[in-house]
Every structure is written in C-alpha cells, then in structure tokens.
Design an enzyme around this catalytic site. Structure first.
Site, short mmCIF file in Angstrom:
data_model
loop_
_atom_site.label_atom_id
_atom_site.label_comp_id
_atom_site.label_asym_id
_atom_site.label_seq_id
_atom_site.Cartn_x
_atom_site.Cartn_y
_atom_site.Cartn_z
N ALA A 49 -23.94 -33.21 121.79
CA ALA A 49 -22.68 -32.59 122.18
C ALA A 49 -22.53 -31.20 121.57
O ALA A 49 -22.17 -30.24 122.26
CB ALA A 49 -21.51 -33.48 121.78
N GLU A 69 -23.59 -28.27 110.28
CA GLU A 69 -24.17 -29.61 110.18
C GLU A 69 -24.05 -30.12 108.75
O GLU A 69 -24.48 -29.44 107.80
CB GLU A 69 -25.63 -29.59 110.62
CG GLU A 69 -26.43 -30.84 110.28
CD GLU A 69 -25.83 -32.12 110.87
OE1 GLU A 69 -25.69 -33.12 110.12
OE2 GLU A 69 -25.47 -32.12 112.07
N ASN A 77 -27.19 -37.93 114.42
CA ASN A 77 -27.59 -39.23 114.94
C ASN A 77 -28.34 -39.11 116.26
O ASN A 77 -29.14 -39.97 116.62
CB ASN A 77 -26.34 -40.11 115.12
CG ASN A 77 -26.66 -41.58 115.01
OD1 ASN A 77 -27.28 -42.02 114.06
ND2 ASN A 77 -26.28 -42.33 116.02
N ARG A 328 -24.90 -54.79 126.86
CA ARG A 328 -25.19 -54.89 125.44
C ARG A 328 -24.28 -55.88 124.71
O ARG A 328 -24.74 -56.64 123.86
CB ARG A 328 -25.09 -53.51 124.79
CG ARG A 328 -26.26 -52.61 125.14
CD ARG A 328 -26.11 -51.23 124.54
NE ARG A 328 -27.33 -50.45 124.71
CZ ARG A 328 -27.46 -49.19 124.32
NH1 ARG A 328 -26.45 -48.58 123.73
NH2 ARG A 328 -28.60 -48.55 124.50
N ILE A 484 -26.13 -40.14 126.03
CA ILE A 484 -26.66 -38.77 126.11
C ILE A 484 -25.99 -37.99 127.24
O ILE A 484 -25.53 -36.87 127.02
CB ILE A 484 -28.19 -38.75 126.23
CG1 ILE A 484 -28.84 -39.40 125.01
CG2 ILE A 484 -28.68 -37.30 126.35
CD1 ILE A 484 -30.37 -39.40 125.04
#
Length: 501
Positions: A49, A69, A77, A328, A484
């Site tokens: 992102a 960062e 991640n 999931r 993603i």
C-alpha cells in the site's frame, strides 16, 4: 488538541501492546510546532500500500514524497507474504480459457465475508485489480506461468510471484518508487499526528534512529505534510493482548505469520484521532500454516498450492474433516477442532502425491528443512503420526474415487484442479495448524481511501489509509490472494486522491 478519547469508547483503551510500544505523544496544534522536515506527502509504512501510494502520488504531481518504515528492512509484512495476487479479466486467464468477471470476484468475496463485507470497496478493488497487477509487472515483478485457484474462489484467478513471496513485488516497487523520486527512510517510527486549528492532519511525529523494542531509542522530530498523510501501517496480529481483547481464542496457542512490527500503533493513533473502528474482532488465521516452523515459513505456500489435489486428515480418525479448498475461516476453525482425547491440539496432516507436490518450488525446501516428509507407503505415514491405518487406507481409496468422478460428496470440494491427480505413493506429508495472519478490522475508509470521522462521518482532512490498517473491506473472512490487490488498489487510490485534496 485531542478531540475525544475514542479508545475508551471502543473498549480498548486499557490494553497495552503485545510488544510494548509506548504511549503516543499528544496531538498538538501546528502553530506550536517547529517542523524539522517538510514534504508534500508523508507515507507511514513501506508495504504494498505504501509503495504504490508513493508511486501514484509522484505521478500525480507531488513535489516530494517520503516513506517512513519502522523496521530496519523495507517492505514490512508485505515482503514475507505469499506473493499471491488475485485479479479478474487478466491476460493469463484469457490464455488459459478461464471465464471470470469483476462481478464474480466480488460475489466470491461477499460470500466469504458472511454478509458484512463492504461491497463498494470490494467492487472498487476488483475493478482496478488488473491495473494494479500491471503496475507490478511494469515495476519488474515476475510471476509463475500458471494460475492458481485458492480456497473460496470459484475460478482460477491468482498469480503468484516467481519467488513465491511478496518480496517479488515489494522490491521492484521500492526501486520504482525511488526512481520516481520518493524518499525512503527506515528505522523511523510513527509517534503521532500533528493537527492545525481546524483539526486537519498537517504532519506527524517520527522517531528517527529507532530500534524495534527499544522505545526510547532515537530522536523524535516533527514532519510537515503539505498535502496529506497516508497511513499504510498494516495489521496488529503480533499484538497478542490486543488481538485477544477482540477474540480470546487467539491466544499464545495460535502462532503468527507476521513480522514483529505488526503491532497496530498506527491504527490506534487514528482511533485516538476519531477514526471509526470496524470489525476488529475478525482476525483471520491461515489454515495452511505449519506448527513445525516459525512465521509464514515454507509450508504455507506449499500448502496453498497443493490443497486442491491433497487430503487433510484428522490423525485421531484417519479421515478427512474438511473441504481442503473452503474459505480460510472454515478451514482454520476445522483445524482448531482437531484435538486429542484430553483436548490438546492435535495438528492434522496433509497428504499429497510427491509427483504433484514436487511441482511447487517450496517442496524441496519443505523436505530439506524437515518441516515436511516423504513416505513410500501409507503404513509409514500411519506409524509416524499415529493414524489408524485401516481408516486411512479406506479414506484414500474413497477420495481417489472422487478424483475419478470429478465430484466430492463427502465435503463438496470443487475437483476441477484435482483432475487426474490421484493420491498415490510416494507421498509427501506436512502438519497443519492455523496462525494469526490477517486483521480484517481497522479504521473505516471510503472508496477514495479517506479516513472517516466517527462523529461526523466525513473525511478527517489530510488523512488517508490503505491496506490492512483499514477495516470492513473483507468482512468475516478474507479470500486468499485478495490482500495484495486491496493494498495496491487502495494505495494507488490514496496516492491519487491526496493530490486532489
């Protein structure tokens, strides 16, 4: 200038962080602040992102953009995820004759979301996913020459990087962002927002020279954001206390696939500012993870690839206990139900023919690092994992019948990807146990990636967010390979809209 103590309203104000981040500095009016640095756009976080936001902000006229960062390595991640990218109407689908559409992808995700996913956001992402995929290819990302059909998807629509991890995308995007002129700074921890007299976000506090876990390391500076701040800080799955406050079952018994920095400070700071908390209790566990390795590991991608033509076996019964390609949450819940007679975890096993398992590049690593094993017979498997042999033999014979018939009456598994792939010797086996993987909850945003205010419902001026730090997009359960495209599309959206604000 705190507008309200929203943490207490959300019921999480008393929770301390799992890895002990310190309290945020008070949000102050910019007239009292001496700014040390100034940029058009300030981005917190360097994953999918954040990187895509930086690229789009520069391409849409930003004079200068900075990416901060927290950790020592860029990518966050995103760099260690599975590198799986779902998109409809792609060139590879056309080559493979896959009939897909934006609507089909949206409906698959709404089904997994159990009725509470944000359809507008899902449609925005699906509509722009192919464009985001193309951006990664333009940056230099390379993908395997085949599509995968992950659990809960009605068709094959998932690309995977040739290195089978997210770094295959973050590294090219990082190079592209720098080429576009974005400034990148690591070991730079977000400490809080700076507002003006109109409650508009005009800057951030950043701790430069920060070392994770040493909260007093480095020095705090004030950074001005002339056009806006984009929060791309990811989820909070590593913050065990916070995740247990939302879902007490996600205790230390459940591992985590995330980097150590996934502790949620950025999200909590936005709540403190007044952002709307959405779906915090919906934290997804990955059903493809292994208890025999730390983090995301090698087994995860291996399992994701092999689930369509494998069987998951309960060691106590020797029988299948789930649809191996259900969504999931369905699979993770089923795995967590695998217990011994005393109620202790009894990780199930996944059995695959070596002939087919070996086609995935992680197979060699799984065997090399002793987190998966190769066997010549079912007898060997039964002995190693204390599985009832007769029941196991009967189950494998029964399942192979499903492969031949193309239909699974036992659990309703879609057998298209299992065609002609019988379970036969030699076999490979891995153990399965869920790990906390993705936080569906976070701050509420609209299709412009604008963070919404809890009192007015309007955009908090100067503040945008994208990726896992946002909430409500996926609902109860996120389909694999859909993070993603969400991060990329919403990051691109934030980068464009911050320049319009």
């Amino acid at each position: 200038m705190e507008r309200r103590n929203f943490l207490k309203m959300a019921g999480i104000g008393a929770i301390t962080m799992g890895t002990a981040p310190a309290a945020f500095s008070a949000t102050v009016c910019d007239k009292d602040v001496a700014f040390d640095k100034s940029y058009d756009v300030v981005i917190i976080g360097s994953g999918f992102a954040g990187l895509s936001a930086a690229i789009e902000a520069k391409r849409n006229g930003a004079k200068d953009v900075v990416i901060f960062e927290k950790l020592s390595m860029f990518g966050g991640n995103s760099a260690i995820n599975g590198g799986l990218f779902a998109a409809p109407n792609t060139p590879m689908q056309a080559r493979e004759g896959v009939n897909d559409s934006i609507e089909t992808m949206v409906q698959d995700q709404l089904t997994a979301g159990r009725g509470i996913a944000d359809e507008a956001l899902l449609r925005h992402v699906a509509t722009n996913a192919a464009e985001a995929l193309q951006l990664t290819i333009e940056a230099g990302a390379e993908y395997h020459p085949y599509l995968q059909q992950l659990g809960g998807h009605s068709v094959a629509r998932t690309y995977q990087t040739s290195v089978s991890c997210g770094a295959g995308i973050t590294q090219p995007l990082l190079k592209m962002a720098r080429k576009e002129g974005a400034v990148t700074q690591n070991r730079a921890k977000f400490e809080g927002f700076i507002l003006n007299a109109n409650n508009q976000v005009v800057g951030v506090k950043i701790r430069e020279g920060y070392y994770f876990g040493r909260e007093d390391s480095g020095k705090v500076i004030n950074v001005k954001a002339n056009r806006g701040v984009i929060m791309a800080t990811g989820g909070f799955a590593q913050n065990i206390k916070l995740r247990m406050a939302q879902d007490p079952t996600l205790n230390h018994e459940v591992g985590c696939t995330n980097v150590e920095g996934s502790t949620g400070e950025g999200m909590l700071a936005m709540f403190k500012l007044g952002a709307v908390p959405v779906h915090l209790a919906h934290i997804q566990s990955g059903p493809w993870a292994s208890p025999d390795e730390g983090g995301f590991g090698y087994v995860s991608n291996y399992s994701i690839y092999n689930f369509p033509h494998s069987v998951a076996i309960h060691c106590a019964t020797g029988k299948r206990f789930m649809n191996e390609i259900a969504d999931r949450k369905t699979r993770a819940d089923a795995e967590l139900g695998c217990r011994d007679q005393d109620g202790n975890p009894l990780p199930p096993i996944m059995i695959t023919s070596y002939e087919h398992a070996s086609q995935h590049p992680n197979c060699k690593k799984v065997l090399k690092y002793n987190v998966g094993w190769k066997f010549d017979s079912l007898e060997q498997i039964a002995e190693r994992f204390n599985v009832p042999l007769t029941a196991l033999e009967e189950q494998i014979t029964e399942y192979n019948g499903y492969v031949k018939a193309g239909k699974d009456p036992q659990f309703g598994k879609i057998m298209d990807m299992a065609k002609d792939k019988y379970i036969k010797a030699p076999y490979t086996v891995v153990r399965l146990w869920p790990k906390a993987h993705y936080c569906q909850g976070g701050v509420q945003v609209n299709v412009n990636a604008e963070v919404l205010d809890s009192m007015s419902g309007e955009h908090i001026k100067g503040l945008y967010a994208a990726g896992e730090v946002t909430g409500g997009v996926h609902g109860v359960s996120r389909l694999g390979s859909c993070s993603i495209p969400e991060c990329m599309v919403m990051g691109m959206t934030a980068g464009r809209n911050v320049m319009k604000g």
